[in-house]
Design a protein around this motif. Sequence first.
Motif, PDB file in Angstrom:
ATOM      1  N   THR A 177      26.228  19.592  31.367  1.00  8.11           N
ATOM      2  CA  THR A 177      26.787  20.919  31.642  1.00  8.11           C
ATOM      3  C   THR A 177      25.789  21.841  32.335  1.00  8.11           C
ATOM      4  OG1 THR A 177      26.210  21.607  29.381  1.00  8.11           O
ATOM      5  CG2 THR A 177      28.442  20.777  29.756  1.00  8.11           C
ATOM      6  N   ASP A 178      24.495  21.529  32.250  1.00  2.72           N
ATOM      7  CA  ASP A 178      23.512  22.344  32.960  1.00  2.72           C
ATOM      8  C   ASP A 178      23.656  22.200  34.477  1.00  2.72           C
ATOM      9  OD1 ASP A 178      22.410  23.304  30.634  1.00  2.72           O
ATOM     10  OD2 ASP A 178      20.831  21.775  30.539  1.00  2.72           O
ATOM     11  N   ARG A 179      24.341  21.150  34.903  1.00  2.00           N
ATOM     12  CA  ARG A 179      24.543  20.919  36.339  1.00  2.00           C
ATOM     13  C   ARG A 179      25.986  21.209  36.756  1.00  2.00           C
ATOM     14  NH1 ARG A 179      22.564  14.944  37.197  1.00  2.00           N
ATOM     15  NH2 ARG A 179      23.104  15.425  39.375  1.00  2.00           N
ATOM     16  N   ALA A 180      26.691  21.949  35.926  1.00  2.00           N
ATOM     17  CA  ALA A 180      28.072  22.308  36.248  1.00  2.00           C
ATOM     18  C   ALA A 180      28.123  23.174  37.508  1.00  2.00           C
ATOM     19  CB  ALA A 180      28.716  23.041  35.085  1.00  2.00           C
ATOM     20  N   THR A 181      29.125  22.929  38.336  1.00  2.00           N
ATOM     21  CA  THR A 181      29.300  23.659  39.587  1.00  2.00           C
ATOM     22  C   THR A 181      30.751  24.090  39.735  1.00  2.00           C
ATOM     23  OG1 THR A 181      27.572  22.338  40.660  1.00  2.00           O
ATOM     24  CG2 THR A 181      29.067  23.548  42.098  1.00  2.00           C
TER      25      THR A 181
END
Length: 241
Positions: free
Chosen positions: A95-99
């Motif tokens: 989720t830290d790389r959610a876009t």
Amino acid sequence: MTNTAESEERVRQLLGPANPVTAESPPDRTALARILTEERPHTHRRRWVIGVAVVAALGAGGLAAEATGVIPDDVGWGLNRASGGPGSEGLEPDTDRATMLFAGTAPDGVRMQYWSAPNRSGGTCKYLRVLDRDGKRLEQGWSQCSRGGMYAVKRTIWSTVDTNALTDWVTVYGLAPRGAVGVRVTWDGGRSLNHINVGRDRYFLAFLPYDSRSDEEWVEQYRTEYLDAGGRVVAMEQSRR
């Protein structure tokens, strides 16, 4: 240095008739300052490039817009809710790389955001987030995770007719090929949706009124044609909702 009035006028010219599609509240001086920063290079901030198009006849214009911000807490919840249960090992999203891939506002003010994040299997998890006009999350939308590796399905273009995401609207959205500036969707029954604009990040989005017949009317097979600036078809695909 330009004064505030000149800066505001420059932003109005940049945005045209549209509002910043990712704003969680009406534009103010903070939003204005944030928009103006795109004139200067940045190295330490995260960029979301949002492509949006809404059917003009419905009275909800859309232009490509750019904004920055933190990932809302419920986006992590939405991306994770499709990754649990038996047989779902490896689907946990990063989720830290959610876009946010694209977003748009329906004519009644309800907002829709399409989020994506990679998962441990090499696939992706997606979350269609729905907000009311005050920015409160609604119990609508959906979540989905897919596996990577040998199970991965890589689609460079795609089109979806969605009757489940919003209560009062059928949404048509997808990803156009490079070189396309417009989209035309035609159903087997003869209905056609023309003049869907493609955003600068190649995503498109349109809203259609939903009624009791929509599930039947939109269940047919449909053809999506991607058009260049001259109106020529550069790609086509046949789909079924």
